[in-house]
Design a protein around this motif. Sequence first.
Motif, PDB file in Angstrom:
ATOM      1  N   ASP A 252     -74.558  13.494  68.525  1.00 28.06           N
ATOM      2  CA  ASP A 252     -75.476  14.374  67.809  1.00 28.06           C
ATOM      3  C   ASP A 252     -76.659  13.572  67.277  1.00 28.06           C
ATOM      4  O   ASP A 252     -76.559  12.363  67.047  1.00 28.06           O
ATOM      5  CB  ASP A 252     -74.772  15.052  66.630  1.00 28.06           C
ATOM      6  CG  ASP A 252     -73.715  16.040  67.081  1.00 28.06           C
ATOM      7  OD1 ASP A 252     -74.073  17.007  67.772  1.00 28.06           O
ATOM      8  OD2 ASP A 252     -72.528  15.829  66.753  1.00 28.06           O
ATOM      9  N   LEU A 253     -77.760  14.295  67.053  1.00 31.45           N
ATOM     10  CA  LEU A 253     -78.933  13.727  66.406  1.00 31.45           C
ATOM     11  C   LEU A 253     -78.832  14.107  64.935  1.00 31.45           C
ATOM     12  O   LEU A 253     -79.069  15.254  64.559  1.00 31.45           O
ATOM     13  CB  LEU A 253     -80.209  14.277  67.053  1.00 31.45           C
ATOM     14  CG  LEU A 253     -80.371  13.916  68.532  1.00 31.45           C
ATOM     15  CD1 LEU A 253     -81.443  14.778  69.184  1.00 31.45           C
ATOM     16  CD2 LEU A 253     -80.682  12.439  68.690  1.00 31.45           C
ATOM     17  N   LEU A 254     -78.467  13.141  64.091  1.00 32.76           N
ATOM     18  CA  LEU A 254     -78.022  13.426  62.735  1.00 32.76           C
ATOM     19  C   LEU A 254     -79.136  13.265  61.705  1.00 32.76           C
ATOM     20  O   LEU A 254     -80.027  12.422  61.864  1.00 32.76           O
ATOM     21  CB  LEU A 254     -76.839  12.515  62.397  1.00 32.76           C
ATOM     22  CG  LEU A 254     -75.633  12.726  63.323  1.00 32.76           C
ATOM     23  CD1 LEU A 254     -74.629  11.604  63.156  1.00 32.76           C
ATOM     24  CD2 LEU A 254     -74.978  14.068  63.045  1.00 32.76           C
ATOM     25  N   PRO A 255     -79.088  14.069  60.613  1.00 36.40           N
ATOM     26  CA  PRO A 255     -80.154  14.050  59.609  1.00 36.40           C
ATOM     27  C   PRO A 255     -80.001  12.897  58.629  1.00 36.40           C
ATOM     28  O   PRO A 255     -78.989  12.203  58.603  1.00 36.40           O
ATOM     29  CB  PRO A 255     -79.974  15.395  58.903  1.00 36.40           C
ATOM     30  CG  PRO A 255     -78.497  15.640  58.987  1.00 36.40           C
ATOM     31  CD  PRO A 255     -78.072  15.089  60.332  1.00 36.40           C
ATOM     32  N   PHE A 256     -81.009  12.718  57.797  1.00 35.55           N
ATOM     33  CA  PHE A 256     -81.028  11.638  56.811  1.00 35.55           C
ATOM     34  C   PHE A 256     -81.917  12.059  55.654  1.00 35.55           C
ATOM     35  O   PHE A 256     -82.800  12.917  55.810  1.00 35.55           O
ATOM     36  CB  PHE A 256     -81.576  10.344  57.437  1.00 35.55           C
ATOM     37  CG  PHE A 256     -83.004  10.479  57.887  1.00 35.55           C
ATOM     38  CD1 PHE A 256     -84.048  10.078  57.059  1.00 35.55           C
ATOM     39  CD2 PHE A 256     -83.311  11.041  59.116  1.00 35.55           C
ATOM     40  CE1 PHE A 256     -85.371  10.228  57.454  1.00 35.55           C
ATOM     41  CE2 PHE A 256     -84.631  11.201  59.514  1.00 35.55           C
ATOM     42  CZ  PHE A 256     -85.662  10.786  58.676  1.00 35.55           C
TER      43      PHE A 256
ATOM     44  N   VAL B 209     -80.206  18.518  52.986  1.00 28.49           N
ATOM     45  CA  VAL B 209     -79.717  17.176  52.679  1.00 28.49           C
ATOM     46  C   VAL B 209     -80.336  16.726  51.365  1.00 28.49           C
ATOM     47  O   VAL B 209     -81.561  16.794  51.201  1.00 28.49           O
ATOM     48  CB  VAL B 209     -80.081  16.200  53.809  1.00 28.49           C
ATOM     49  CG1 VAL B 209     -79.673  14.774  53.464  1.00 28.49           C
ATOM     50  CG2 VAL B 209     -79.423  16.636  55.113  1.00 28.49           C
ATOM     51  N   PRO B 210     -79.545  16.249  50.393  1.00 29.05           N
ATOM     52  CA  PRO B 210     -80.120  15.792  49.122  1.00 29.05           C
ATOM     53  C   PRO B 210     -80.767  14.412  49.257  1.00 29.05           C
ATOM     54  O   PRO B 210     -80.530  13.692  50.223  1.00 29.05           O
ATOM     55  CB  PRO B 210     -78.904  15.734  48.189  1.00 29.05           C
ATOM     56  CG  PRO B 210     -77.750  15.473  49.103  1.00 29.05           C
ATOM     57  CD  PRO B 210     -78.067  16.196  50.388  1.00 29.05           C
TER      58      PRO B 210
END
Length: 277
Positions: free
Chosen positions: A108-112, A148-149
């Motif tokens: 997966d292409l994961l968030p940050f 995403v915090p």
Amino acid sequence: MPAQQPLTAGLGLKAEHYTEALACQAPGLWFEVHPENYLVGGPRLAWLERVAERHPLSLHGVSLSLAADAPPDLAHLERLKGLAEHIQPALVSEHLAWSTWRGHYHPDLLPFPRSHYALRRISENIQRTQEALGRRIAVENPSHYLNVPGHDWDEVEFLAELARRTGCGLLLDVNNVYISAHNVGVEAGEYLDRFPAAAVMEVHLAGHHRDAASGLLIDSHSAPVSQPVWALYERLIRRIGGRPTLIERDDALPAFTALLAERDHAHSLLGQPPEAP
């Protein structure tokens, strides 16, 4: 490689469509591939070489993991550089996401979180990539499924700052903007109106589906481009003018003629003059 011509609208190149893609002579047509599928040679690379003789190509990577906590893999960068030097693509791009952790690749292409630290780290990774490849790359805005915090930066401002610091370009995926608007409350039109026009090297259009259980829109590339996404695309190009535009389809592939019809629609829209500033 064919003589350089203005790129208008293109298609993702799929093995099922190689023969028709090779023969197609639509004006301004180009094709995009994931370079990871062509790094080991073999029949796929031979087909890509043949297509490159007739059509401009773009390499759209999925594994550089620019937002990871480590630099891009040097061996992978070397292989990617070799393919780029061999194929001579018109464009090279990658995602604003991470997909590796301690030497392991995730599917997966994961968030940050868009923190000040992430901005420095990703800028360094983009610079390393551009120096290794000897060319400018474009970075794609992600699709979002949850808030995403830990953000210090608005996404448009984050992308603009990445382009300013590194000299990279931006790949604006309009479907990702539409999905994020639905899933996490981004205002899609306002996002597009603020996006830095001068940095846009490429635009992506794709289809999506709604998850029945969660109600989320999923960036599945499994359907035609939706009418709301077409409307957002027209709004964008009226402001910034025409840019190379790709129709993405990675699942539930239709006939090549159906994809070409979508591509031809984008091509016709690109011929319209932008609005006066």
